[in-house]
Design a protein around this motif. Sequence first.
Motif, short mmCIF file in Angstrom:
data_model
loop_
_atom_site.label_atom_id
_atom_site.label_comp_id
_atom_site.label_asym_id
_atom_site.label_seq_id
_atom_site.Cartn_x
_atom_site.Cartn_y
_atom_site.Cartn_z
N UNK A 21 0.68 -1.13 0.02
CA UNK A 21 0.04 0.10 0.12
C UNK A 21 0.94 1.53 0.04
N UNK A 22 1.91 1.16 0.56
CA UNK A 22 2.68 2.56 0.68
C UNK A 22 3.96 2.31 -0.48
N UNK A 23 4.10 3.13 -1.25
CA UNK A 23 5.14 3.18 -2.60
C UNK A 23 6.44 3.26 -1.86
N UNK A 24 6.50 3.53 -1.07
CA UNK A 24 8.30 3.71 -0.51
C UNK A 24 8.77 2.69 0.30
N UNK A 25 8.08 1.55 0.55
CA UNK A 25 8.38 0.58 1.19
C UNK A 25 8.31 -0.72 -0.07
N UNK A 26 9.37 -1.53 0.11
CA UNK A 26 9.58 -2.52 -0.53
C UNK A 26 10.09 -3.87 0.09
N UNK A 88 12.18 3.89 1.51
CA UNK A 88 12.79 5.05 0.85
C UNK A 88 12.23 6.18 1.29
N UNK A 89 12.78 7.06 2.31
CA UNK A 89 12.39 8.37 2.56
C UNK A 89 11.65 8.59 3.92
N UNK A 90 11.74 9.54 4.68
CA UNK A 90 11.12 9.71 5.89
C UNK A 90 9.53 9.72 6.01
N UNK A 91 9.08 10.10 4.88
CA UNK A 91 7.56 10.16 4.93
C UNK A 91 7.11 8.66 4.62
N UNK A 92 7.89 8.06 4.01
CA UNK A 92 7.50 6.66 3.53
C UNK A 92 7.52 5.93 4.88
N UNK A 93 8.52 6.08 5.72
CA UNK A 93 8.81 5.39 7.05
C UNK A 93 7.51 5.93 8.05
N UNK A 94 7.49 6.96 8.15
CA UNK A 94 6.38 7.36 9.17
C UNK A 94 4.96 6.92 8.58
N UNK A 95 4.56 7.35 7.35
CA UNK A 95 3.41 6.53 7.07
C UNK A 95 3.23 5.14 7.03
N UNK A 96 4.22 4.48 6.54
CA UNK A 96 4.26 3.10 6.85
C UNK A 96 4.17 2.51 8.24
N UNK A 97 4.76 3.15 9.12
CA UNK A 97 4.68 2.95 10.34
C UNK A 97 3.36 3.13 10.90
N UNK A 98 2.64 4.30 10.45
CA UNK A 98 1.27 4.47 10.92
C UNK A 98 0.19 3.46 10.31
N UNK A 99 0.39 3.04 9.17
CA UNK A 99 -0.25 2.01 8.73
C UNK A 99 -0.14 0.85 9.01
N UNK A 100 1.02 0.44 9.34
CA UNK A 100 1.53 -0.98 9.89
C UNK A 100 0.99 -1.15 11.33
#
Length: 127
Positions: A21-26, A88-100
Amino acid sequence: MRGLVVRWVVTAFALWLTSQLVSGIELHGAGAVFIAALVLGVLNACLRPLVLFFTLPINLLTLGLFTLVVNGLMLWLTSGVVRGFEVHGFWSAVGGALLLSLISFVLNVFVSDSGRIEYIYVERIEH
């Protein structure tokens, strides 16, 4: 022990879903998913409490919102340790952590401490 394994699998599934769901996480491969879930769990158990303690003043000033940054940092650190898992990137990490966190919470509602899947029964009220 069974509960720990079931929660690990739930976290791995939540991590995989987050990467979809998050484009910056692979994630590259099933092994990376399970190892990343394990490393994330260890980091959250050992390192996260220390980071939260030392960032308590800024966390109080932001009314707890800085916890999202700390969660993103844990996800980013996991990507630095696990091959095949990239953030990849700060916002991907924060958004991914929130969604996770949200996905894991919803899935763990249905898992008891012993690792059994719990069902929510809703009674029908007759008038």
